[in-house]
Design a protein around this motif. Structure first.
Motif, PDB file in Angstrom:
ATOM      1  N   ASP A 207       0.846  -1.183   0.000  1.00 47.28           N
ATOM      2  CA  ASP A 207       0.000   0.000   0.000  1.00 47.28           C
ATOM      3  C   ASP A 207       0.885   1.238   0.000  1.00 47.28           C
ATOM      4  O   ASP A 207       1.507   1.584   0.994  1.00 47.28           O
ATOM      5  N   ASP A 208       0.937   1.895  -1.116  1.00 44.82           N
ATOM      6  CA  ASP A 208       1.766   3.084  -1.207  1.00 44.82           C
ATOM      7  C   ASP A 208       0.933   4.344  -1.239  1.00 44.82           C
ATOM      8  O   ASP A 208       1.423   5.416  -1.568  1.00 44.82           O
ATOM      9  N   GLY A 209      -0.308   4.221  -0.948  1.00 35.99           N
ATOM     10  CA  GLY A 209      -1.137   5.407  -0.873  1.00 35.99           C
ATOM     11  C   GLY A 209      -1.966   5.669  -2.113  1.00 35.99           C
ATOM     12  O   GLY A 209      -2.804   6.565  -2.102  1.00 35.99           O
ATOM     13  N   TYR A 210      -1.718   4.931  -3.128  1.00 34.62           N
ATOM     14  CA  TYR A 210      -2.475   5.128  -4.358  1.00 34.62           C
ATOM     15  C   TYR A 210      -3.306   3.894  -4.659  1.00 34.62           C
ATOM     16  O   TYR A 210      -3.035   2.808  -4.181  1.00 34.62           O
ATOM     17  N   ARG A 211      -4.261   4.139  -5.465  1.00 32.54           N
ATOM     18  CA  ARG A 211      -5.140   3.024  -5.825  1.00 32.54           C
ATOM     19  C   ARG A 211      -4.677   2.442  -7.150  1.00 32.54           C
ATOM     20  O   ARG A 211      -4.475   3.155  -8.126  1.00 32.54           O
ATOM     21  N   TRP A 212      -4.572   1.164  -7.172  1.00 31.69           N
ATOM     22  CA  TRP A 212      -4.051   0.486  -8.340  1.00 31.69           C
ATOM     23  C   TRP A 212      -5.037  -0.562  -8.826  1.00 31.69           C
ATOM     24  O   TRP A 212      -5.701  -1.211  -8.030  1.00 31.69           O
ATOM     25  N   ARG A 213      -5.058  -0.682 -10.104  1.00 31.75           N
ATOM     26  CA  ARG A 213      -5.886  -1.739 -10.695  1.00 31.75           C
ATOM     27  C   ARG A 213      -4.975  -2.687 -11.447  1.00 31.75           C
ATOM     28  O   ARG A 213      -4.182  -2.288 -12.286  1.00 31.75           O
ATOM     29  N   LYS A 214      -5.128  -3.890 -11.134  1.00 28.49           N
ATOM     30  CA  LYS A 214      -4.306  -4.897 -11.780  1.00 28.49           C
ATOM     31  C   LYS A 214      -4.801  -5.115 -13.202  1.00 28.49           C
ATOM     32  O   LYS A 214      -5.996  -5.325 -13.437  1.00 28.49           O
ATOM     33  N   TYR A 215      -3.905  -5.055 -14.127  1.00 28.55           N
ATOM     34  CA  TYR A 215      -4.337  -5.237 -15.504  1.00 28.55           C
ATOM     35  C   TYR A 215      -3.595  -6.356 -16.198  1.00 28.55           C
ATOM     36  O   TYR A 215      -3.818  -6.615 -17.390  1.00 28.55           O
ATOM     37  N   LYS A 221      10.239 -15.284 -16.476  1.00 23.06           N
ATOM     38  CA  LYS A 221      11.187 -16.316 -16.859  1.00 23.06           C
ATOM     39  C   LYS A 221      12.189 -16.552 -15.729  1.00 23.06           C
ATOM     40  O   LYS A 221      12.674 -15.620 -15.094  1.00 23.06           O
ATOM     41  N   ASN A 222      12.497 -17.776 -15.522  1.00 20.18           N
ATOM     42  CA  ASN A 222      13.462 -18.162 -14.495  1.00 20.18           C
ATOM     43  C   ASN A 222      13.007 -17.760 -13.098  1.00 20.18           C
ATOM     44  O   ASN A 222      13.836 -17.543 -12.221  1.00 20.18           O
ATOM     45  N   SER A 223      11.744 -17.613 -12.965  1.00 17.98           N
ATOM     46  CA  SER A 223      11.236 -17.303 -11.639  1.00 17.98           C
ATOM     47  C   SER A 223       9.903 -18.002 -11.441  1.00 17.98           C
ATOM     48  O   SER A 223       9.060 -18.011 -12.327  1.00 17.98           O
ATOM     49  N   PRO A 224       9.753 -18.591 -10.312  1.00 20.71           N
ATOM     50  CA  PRO A 224       8.482 -19.267 -10.045  1.00 20.71           C
ATOM     51  C   PRO A 224       7.360 -18.298  -9.715  1.00 20.71           C
ATOM     52  O   PRO A 224       6.201 -18.696  -9.640  1.00 20.71           O
ATOM     53  N   TYR A 225       7.736 -17.066  -9.536  1.00 24.02           N
ATOM     54  CA  TYR A 225       6.742 -16.087  -9.107  1.00 24.02           C
ATOM     55  C   TYR A 225       6.313 -15.225 -10.286  1.00 24.02           C
ATOM     56  O   TYR A 225       7.137 -14.756 -11.056  1.00 24.02           O
ATOM     57  N   PRO A 226       5.045 -14.998 -10.386  1.00 25.68           N
ATOM     58  CA  PRO A 226       4.558 -14.177 -11.498  1.00 25.68           C
ATOM     59  C   PRO A 226       4.803 -12.709 -11.240  1.00 25.68           C
ATOM     60  O   PRO A 226       5.070 -12.282 -10.119  1.00 25.68           O
ATOM     61  N   ARG A 227       4.697 -11.956 -12.279  1.00 28.46           N
ATOM     62  CA  ARG A 227       4.808 -10.507 -12.173  1.00 28.46           C
ATOM     63  C   ARG A 227       3.426  -9.911 -12.430  1.00 28.46           C
ATOM     64  O   ARG A 227       2.760 -10.238 -13.398  1.00 28.46           O
ATOM     65  N   SER A 228       3.036  -9.071 -11.560  1.00 27.38           N
ATOM     66  CA  SER A 228       1.737  -8.440 -11.685  1.00 27.38           C
ATOM     67  C   SER A 228       1.897  -7.011 -12.183  1.00 27.38           C
ATOM     68  O   SER A 228       2.830  -6.313 -11.799  1.00 27.38           O
ATOM     69  N   TYR A 229       0.965  -6.602 -12.995  1.00 29.25           N
ATOM     70  CA  TYR A 229       1.006  -5.266 -13.562  1.00 29.25           C
ATOM     71  C   TYR A 229      -0.178  -4.470 -13.025  1.00 29.25           C
ATOM     72  O   TYR A 229      -1.319  -4.912 -13.095  1.00 29.25           O
ATOM     73  N   TYR A 230       0.132  -3.332 -12.524  1.00 30.00           N
ATOM     74  CA  TYR A 230      -0.906  -2.474 -11.959  1.00 30.00           C
ATOM     75  C   TYR A 230      -0.861  -1.111 -12.634  1.00 30.00           C
ATOM     76  O   TYR A 230       0.192  -0.641 -13.060  1.00 30.00           O
ATOM     77  N   ARG A 231      -1.995  -0.516 -12.664  1.00 30.44           N
ATOM     78  CA  ARG A 231      -2.110   0.832 -13.219  1.00 30.44           C
ATOM     79  C   ARG A 231      -2.875   1.686 -12.217  1.00 30.44           C
ATOM     80  O   ARG A 231      -3.836   1.233 -11.597  1.00 30.44           O
ATOM     81  N   CYS A 232      -2.442   2.897 -12.110  1.00 32.84           N
ATOM     82  CA  CYS A 232      -3.136   3.818 -11.209  1.00 32.84           C
ATOM     83  C   CYS A 232      -4.563   4.015 -11.703  1.00 32.84           C
ATOM     84  O   CYS A 232      -4.797   4.262 -12.883  1.00 32.84           O
ATOM     85  N   LYS A 240       2.195   3.328 -13.717  1.00 32.61           N
ATOM     86  CA  LYS A 240       2.064   1.888 -13.615  1.00 32.61           C
ATOM     87  C   LYS A 240       3.071   1.365 -12.614  1.00 32.61           C
ATOM     88  O   LYS A 240       4.057   2.018 -12.300  1.00 32.61           O
ATOM     89  N   LYS A 241       2.799   0.220 -12.195  1.00 31.47           N
ATOM     90  CA  LYS A 241       3.782  -0.442 -11.343  1.00 31.47           C
ATOM     91  C   LYS A 241       3.722  -1.928 -11.581  1.00 31.47           C
ATOM     92  O   LYS A 241       2.703  -2.494 -11.911  1.00 31.47           O
ATOM     93  N   ARG A 242       4.855  -2.503 -11.421  1.00 33.77           N
ATOM     94  CA  ARG A 242       4.963  -3.951 -11.537  1.00 33.77           C
ATOM     95  C   ARG A 242       5.412  -4.506 -10.209  1.00 33.77           C
ATOM     96  O   ARG A 242       6.274  -3.948  -9.541  1.00 33.77           O
ATOM     97  N   VAL A 243       4.830  -5.571  -9.867  1.00 27.44           N
ATOM     98  CA  VAL A 243       5.153  -6.184  -8.585  1.00 27.44           C
ATOM     99  C   VAL A 243       5.509  -7.631  -8.830  1.00 27.44           C
ATOM    100  O   VAL A 243       4.766  -8.368  -9.461  1.00 27.44           O
ATOM    101  N   TYR A 257       7.954   1.128 -10.238  1.00 26.38           N
ATOM    102  CA  TYR A 257       7.015   2.178 -10.626  1.00 26.38           C
ATOM    103  C   TYR A 257       7.455   2.767 -11.943  1.00 26.38           C
ATOM    104  O   TYR A 257       8.641   2.946 -12.201  1.00 26.38           O
ATOM    105  N   GLU A 258       6.501   3.095 -12.712  1.00 26.79           N
ATOM    106  CA  GLU A 258       6.785   3.704 -14.007  1.00 26.79           C
ATOM    107  C   GLU A 258       5.850   4.883 -14.205  1.00 26.79           C
ATOM    108  O   GLU A 258       4.638   4.748 -14.193  1.00 26.79           O
ATOM    109  N   GLY A 259       6.441   6.008 -14.386  1.00 26.18           N
ATOM    110  CA  GLY A 259       5.647   7.194 -14.616  1.00 26.18           C
ATOM    111  C   GLY A 259       5.526   8.050 -13.382  1.00 26.18           C
ATOM    112  O   GLY A 259       6.185   7.844 -12.376  1.00 26.18           O
ATOM    113  N   GLN A 260       4.686   8.965 -13.497  1.00 33.43           N
ATOM    114  CA  GLN A 260       4.591   9.989 -12.471  1.00 33.43           C
ATOM    115  C   GLN A 260       3.122  10.294 -12.229  1.00 33.43           C
ATOM    116  O   GLN A 260       2.373  10.585 -13.150  1.00 33.43           O
TER     117      GLN A 260
END
Length: 388
Positions: A207-215, A221-232, A240-243, A257-260
């Motif tokens: 929780d960084d204070g902003y609302r995100w929607r996962k899109y 690759k080479n990781s058992p964990y998925p990457r999630s993409y979120y958009r403000c 956007k942010k990737r987690v 985080y990507e963008g401002q």
DNA sequence: CGCCTTTGACCCGCGC
DNA sequence: GCGCGGGTCAAAGGCG
């Protein structure tokens, strides 16, 4: 962040460590060495040429708030105990993943020598590389002196944004999936500067204070964990942010985080955090997490750095700092906007007057700061190769 | 009902 | 040119 990025970061971290007296923070990336730039006399943030004021970049970025606690985010689920969380920040350039970095102007013999990558094949690269070679802050320190470049970038970014907006607005119901993106082929996609946090957390989406929607979500690759993409979720805010969770250290969450943000945090700062803003300091973040780039004079920052060199920040690379939102950005990408700004709200960090009081309070309160060593680095593959 | 997540398909850039 | 991998879209479904 994909494996490549992680590798780059780690490699550069090690590289920096070799060139500096280091303070390591194995809690961030086990096995990796983290240089403590904070103890290097304030030059750690000088990602610029020698004729650049060392403070400019970080001042602009808001890195004066290097006293931020590792528990920067509000781990709302409370699954993450304060003792198990730590954090580092990584700056990433646009096109970080897909652009090959050109050879750096100088190897990272010192933190200040780490030149921003000239990897951008996009317009931002041209700007950064031509107007101020490999100087991330050169184009953002002074809004006036770099107005042209900033405007240029602004135009480009806004053009992109407008294109995207237009695309969204032009989406007709009958549009088929194959007609989703009528993008101009000769128009290379331009990315916003990226800024990554690595946090020790059991919670993926901090929780960084902003609302995100996962899109989106993709397997890494080479990781058992998925990457999630979120958009403000805020309209017209393209942040956007990737987690993703580090494959090396599953307890580490990498948030990129990507963008401002073009708007204040929609979430009211937690007054319950217990640290109220001091009356004698600017707290513009409370209303504009992104608008304020220079809350502190440089000497204050240096003071902080000298006083509290325990934190670790890793500057992965020089973003196109002058990519900004004219509405809010103030002319520079501010990686602290999403986090330190919030922190500023919550903890009143970054205040020179409070750095020793509030921060020390935090030290007492959370006992986490020792886990983090301030540092910064620039990510550069070529640079890495030079040292290998 | 609105917002969010999930998820498969698609787009795009890059390396070979 | 092709395949791979990252990134994005949008329909479908869930949830409060």
């Amino acid at each position: 962040m994909d494996g490549r990025e992680t590798e780059e970061i780690k490699t550069t971290i090690d590289q920096i460590s070799m060139a500096n007296s280091t303070v390591f923070s194995d809690e961030i990336i086990p096995g990796s060495s983290f240089a403590s730039f904070a103890s290097s006399g304030g030059s750690i943030f000088d990602m610029s040429d020698n004729n650049q004021r060392s403070s400019g970049f970080m001042d602009l970025l808001g890195f004066q708030d290097f006293n931020m606690p590792p528990s920067l985010f509000d781990f709302s689920s409370s699954q993450t105990t304060s003792s198990s969380s730590s954090m580092m920040m990584v700056m990433m350039p646009p096109h970080h993943q897909q652009q090959q970095p050109p050879p750096l102007a100088s190897p990272a013999s010192t933190p200040t020598a780490v030149a921003p990558p000239e990897r951008e094949s996009t317009t931002s690269e041209v700007l950064n590389g031509s107007t101020a070679p490999t100087t991330p802050n050169s184009s953002s320190i002074s809004s006036s002196s770099n107005e042209a470049a900033a405007n240029k970038n602004e135009d480009q970014t806004t053009t992109k944004a407008q294109d995207e907006e237009a695309d969204e607005q032009n989406q007709d119901p009958e549009k088929t999936q194959k007609q989703l993106k009528p993008k101009k082929k000769n128009q290379k996609r331009q990315r916003e500067p990226r800024f990554a946090f690595m946090t020790k957390s059991e919670v993926d989406n901090l929780d960084d204070g902003y609302r995100w929607r996962k899109y989106g979500q993709k397997a890494v690759k080479n990781s058992p964990y998925p990457r999630s993409y979120y958009r403000c979720t805020t309209v017209a805010c393209g942040v956007k942010k990737r987690v993703e969770r580090s494959s090396d250290d599953p307890s580490t969450v990498v948030t990129t985080y990507e963008g401002q943000h073009t708007h204040p945090s929609p979430i009211t700062p937690r007054g319950t955090m217990g640290i109220a803003p001091l009356p004698d300091q600017p707290c513009a973040f409370s209303s504009s997490p992104f608008g304020v780039q220079q809350l502190l004079p440089h000497h204050h920052y240096q003071q902080q750095q000298q006083q509290q060199p325990q934190y670790s920040y890793i500057y992965s690379s020089a973003p196109s700092l002058n990519i900004s939102s004219p509405a809010y950005g103030g002319g520079a990408f501010n990686p602290s906007s999403f986090s330190t700004g919030l922190l500023q709200e919550r903890y009143n960090f970054g205040s020179p007057s409070s750095s020793s009081s509030a921060a020390s309070n935090l030290l007492r309160d959370h006992g986490l700061l020792q886990d983090i060593v301030p540092q910064i680095r620039k990510e550069a593959k070529e640079e890495d190769h030079l040292h290998q």
